[in-house]
Enzyme design. Sequence first.
Site, PDB file in Angstrom:
ATOM      1  N   GLU A  26      -0.476  -4.724  11.783  1.00 18.06           N
ATOM      2  CA  GLU A  26       0.063  -4.103  10.735  1.00 18.06           C
ATOM      3  C   GLU A  26       1.360  -4.491  10.592  1.00 18.06           C
ATOM      4  O   GLU A  26       2.176  -4.726   9.905  1.00 18.06           O
ATOM      5  CB  GLU A  26      -0.141  -2.694  10.407  1.00 18.06           C
TER       6      GLU A  26
ATOM      7  N   CYS B 239       5.806   6.013   4.637  1.00 18.12           N
ATOM      8  CA  CYS B 239       4.487   5.294   4.062  1.00 18.12           C
ATOM      9  C   CYS B 239       3.920   5.991   2.788  1.00 18.12           C
ATOM     10  O   CYS B 239       3.023   5.638   2.410  1.00 18.12           O
ATOM     11  CB  CYS B 239       3.284   5.167   5.349  1.00 18.12           C
TER      12      CYS B 239
ATOM     13  N   HIS C 238       4.917  -0.052  -0.418  1.00 19.23           N
ATOM     14  CA  HIS C 238       5.769  -0.799   0.383  1.00 19.23           C
ATOM     15  C   HIS C 238       4.644  -1.972   0.997  1.00 19.23           C
ATOM     16  O   HIS C 238       3.504  -1.771   1.039  1.00 19.23           O
ATOM     17  CB  HIS C 238       6.210  -0.016   1.724  1.00 19.23           C
TER      18      HIS C 238
ATOM     19  N   HIS D 208       0.905  -1.286   0.014  1.00 21.59           N
ATOM     20  CA  HIS D 208      -0.007  -0.007   0.013  1.00 21.59           C
ATOM     21  C   HIS D 208       1.081   1.276   0.108  1.00 21.59           C
ATOM     22  O   HIS D 208       2.068   1.236   0.131  1.00 21.59           O
ATOM     23  CB  HIS D 208      -0.997   0.019   1.118  1.00 21.59           C
TER      24      HIS D 208
ATOM     25  N   ASP E 194      -4.945 -10.751  -0.178  1.00 18.85           N
ATOM     26  CA  ASP E 194      -3.482 -11.196  -0.261  1.00 18.85           C
ATOM     27  C   ASP E 194      -2.818 -11.002  -1.584  1.00 18.85           C
ATOM     28  O   ASP E 194      -3.294 -11.408  -2.666  1.00 18.85           O
ATOM     29  CB  ASP E 194      -3.708 -12.811   0.092  1.00 18.85           C
ATOM     30  N   HIS E 195      -1.427 -10.727  -1.529  1.00 21.23           N
ATOM     31  CA  HIS E 195      -0.788 -10.301  -2.618  1.00 21.23           C
ATOM     32  C   HIS E 195      -1.031  -9.432  -3.349  1.00 21.23           C
ATOM     33  O   HIS E 195      -0.937  -9.345  -4.697  1.00 21.23           O
ATOM     34  CB  HIS E 195      -0.205 -11.736  -3.240  1.00 21.23           C
TER      35      HIS E 195
ATOM     36  N   HIS F 277       3.238  -4.629   3.609  1.00 19.99           N
ATOM     37  CA  HIS F 277       3.122  -5.271   5.231  1.00 19.99           C
ATOM     38  C   HIS F 277       2.741  -6.785   5.304  1.00 19.99           C
ATOM     39  O   HIS F 277       1.896  -7.393   4.272  1.00 19.99           O
ATOM     40  CB  HIS F 277       2.172  -4.670   6.210  1.00 19.99           C
TER      41      HIS F 277
END
Length: 137
Positions: free
Chosen positions: A126, A35, A41, A16, A81-82, A43
């Site tokens: 997170e 961020c 980047h 994100h 996811d991913h 998480h």
Amino acid sequence: MPSCAVTRRVHFNAAHRLHNPAESDEWNRATFGPCNNPNYHGHNYELEVTVEGPIDTATGYVLDIAILKRLVDARVSEVLDHRNLNLDVAWFRDRIPSAENIAVFCWEAIAPALPAGRLQRIRLWETPRNYVEYTGG
Ligand code: NI
């Protein structure tokens, strides 16, 4: 009828960028720091979904945890996811993909689909040190 809370924990990872396009680049850098880096980047998120309700006398369950697993997999993991949350997930097109907003996304995805009990809490880690909680409303 005694009530109980059951929790399913799932893992997903996603990329994100925290950026508010209504504000200046300077404001975004000052507000979000690293961020706000333009190239995103990632998480490793840990999600805990807690459902509370009366224990069914026929099953001894609040709800079958296998049903909760399938529901969370289909409505959250397979969507997030991913993925790049900013680019790949329509729900975030007009929302900043902060942990808070991801928790609200999870709530809205899961709460209406529960066959029994009520969603009590979404807890989203997170990082191993930071989590947010959303309880609706
Ligand atoms: Ni981040």
